[in-house]
Design a protein around this motif. Sequence first.
Motif, mmCIF file in Angstrom:
data_model
loop_
_atom_site.group_PDB
_atom_site.id
_atom_site.type_symbol
_atom_site.label_atom_id
_atom_site.label_comp_id
_atom_site.label_asym_id
_atom_site.label_seq_id
_atom_site.Cartn_x
_atom_site.Cartn_y
_atom_site.Cartn_z
ATOM 1 N N TYR A 127 7.120 0.127 6.773
ATOM 2 C CA TYR A 127 7.062 -0.656 8.005
ATOM 3 C C TYR A 127 8.467 -0.750 8.586
ATOM 4 O O TYR A 127 9.412 -1.127 7.891
ATOM 5 C CB TYR A 127 6.503 -2.050 7.729
ATOM 6 C CG TYR A 127 5.049 -2.055 7.327
ATOM 7 C CD1 TYR A 127 4.070 -2.493 8.208
ATOM 8 C CD2 TYR A 127 4.651 -1.594 6.072
ATOM 9 C CE1 TYR A 127 2.723 -2.485 7.841
ATOM 10 C CE2 TYR A 127 3.317 -1.578 5.708
ATOM 11 C CZ TYR A 127 2.353 -2.023 6.593
ATOM 12 O OH TYR A 127 1.033 -2.016 6.239
ATOM 13 N N ASP A 167 3.318 6.551 6.780
ATOM 14 C CA ASP A 167 2.691 6.750 5.481
ATOM 15 C C ASP A 167 3.736 7.170 4.447
ATOM 16 O O ASP A 167 4.933 7.273 4.744
ATOM 17 C CB ASP A 167 1.529 7.746 5.563
ATOM 18 C CG ASP A 167 1.948 9.150 5.963
ATOM 19 O OD1 ASP A 167 3.148 9.495 5.827
ATOM 20 O OD2 ASP A 167 1.076 9.924 6.383
ATOM 21 N N ILE A 213 4.444 1.914 11.626
ATOM 22 C CA ILE A 213 3.963 2.084 10.254
ATOM 23 C C ILE A 213 3.911 3.574 9.930
ATOM 24 O O ILE A 213 3.261 4.353 10.632
ATOM 25 C CB ILE A 213 2.574 1.451 10.062
ATOM 26 C CG1 ILE A 213 2.571 -0.011 10.514
ATOM 27 C CG2 ILE A 213 2.148 1.549 8.593
ATOM 28 C CD1 ILE A 213 1.199 -0.659 10.486
ATOM 29 N N ASP A 215 0.819 -1.218 0.000
ATOM 30 C CA ASP A 215 0.000 0.000 0.000
ATOM 31 C C ASP A 215 0.851 1.265 0.000
ATOM 32 O O ASP A 215 0.322 2.373 0.104
ATOM 33 C CB ASP A 215 -0.930 -0.004 1.218
ATOM 34 C CG ASP A 215 -0.175 -0.163 2.534
ATOM 35 O OD1 ASP A 215 1.070 -0.267 2.503
ATOM 36 O OD2 ASP A 215 -0.840 -0.187 3.587
ATOM 37 N N ARG A 239 2.974 2.130 2.297
ATOM 38 C CA ARG A 239 3.370 2.530 3.637
ATOM 39 C C ARG A 239 4.711 1.872 4.000
ATOM 40 O O ARG A 239 5.089 0.843 3.454
ATOM 41 C CB ARG A 239 2.282 2.164 4.663
ATOM 42 C CG ARG A 239 0.957 2.846 4.372
ATOM 43 C CD ARG A 239 0.003 2.805 5.552
ATOM 44 N NE ARG A 239 -0.395 1.455 5.917
ATOM 45 C CZ ARG A 239 -1.227 1.161 6.914
ATOM 46 N NH1 ARG A 239 -1.752 2.132 7.641
ATOM 47 N NH2 ARG A 239 -1.538 -0.091 7.184
#
Length: 199
Positions: A73, A86, A84, A69, A71
């Motif tokens: 990690y 963005d 997490i 997505d 994002r």
Amino acid sequence: MTTPKLSTMFILLAATAAYGILPPAQTGELYVGNYDGDNVLVYDGAGNYLRSFTAAGLNGPRGVVMGPDGRIYVASQISSEIYIFDANEQLVDTFAHAQLSALTGMAFSAGGLLYISSYNNDRVCVFTPGGVFVRSFTGLGLDGTNCVAFDSAGSLYVSSAISAEILKFDASENYLFSFTGGGLSSPMSIARNSADTLY
């Protein structure tokens, strides 16, 4: 098993005890977990420092991986949490679990699940991108789970730091075999190229 401050495995410019990933296709930039600095350093493909980011509580960042997505990690080894961020490198969530202890490497499967190395309890833990625990598994001789990497067939390779070997699991997470050689000692990160050659 306790986890000491680990020695430098990947050094880039002035970063100390820095753990990194290859430049993800989504950004073309190199994200490096700066273990001693408790932040993530960002470089371009030529090795030029661009910026850094962190969040309150991030302690001993090890694995860094880009999610499907977009994002980011980050495995916080000392606090045993996943942070997490963005696409703008702002913290959006964290998660932890009883089976996560001293987190190290991570990888996403082709199906979009997050595989996390849990160093202290010698397991690989599987989560959804949102942090929902799915399952965990281990294999014969796995001792000090350090890094995970998938090949093109979906097989999983796990580095075992204490036993100094690499364990292979099939796409259904069944243990197949382990291997070592060439003076392998306390293996940390694993990467593969498009021909499935392991590094």
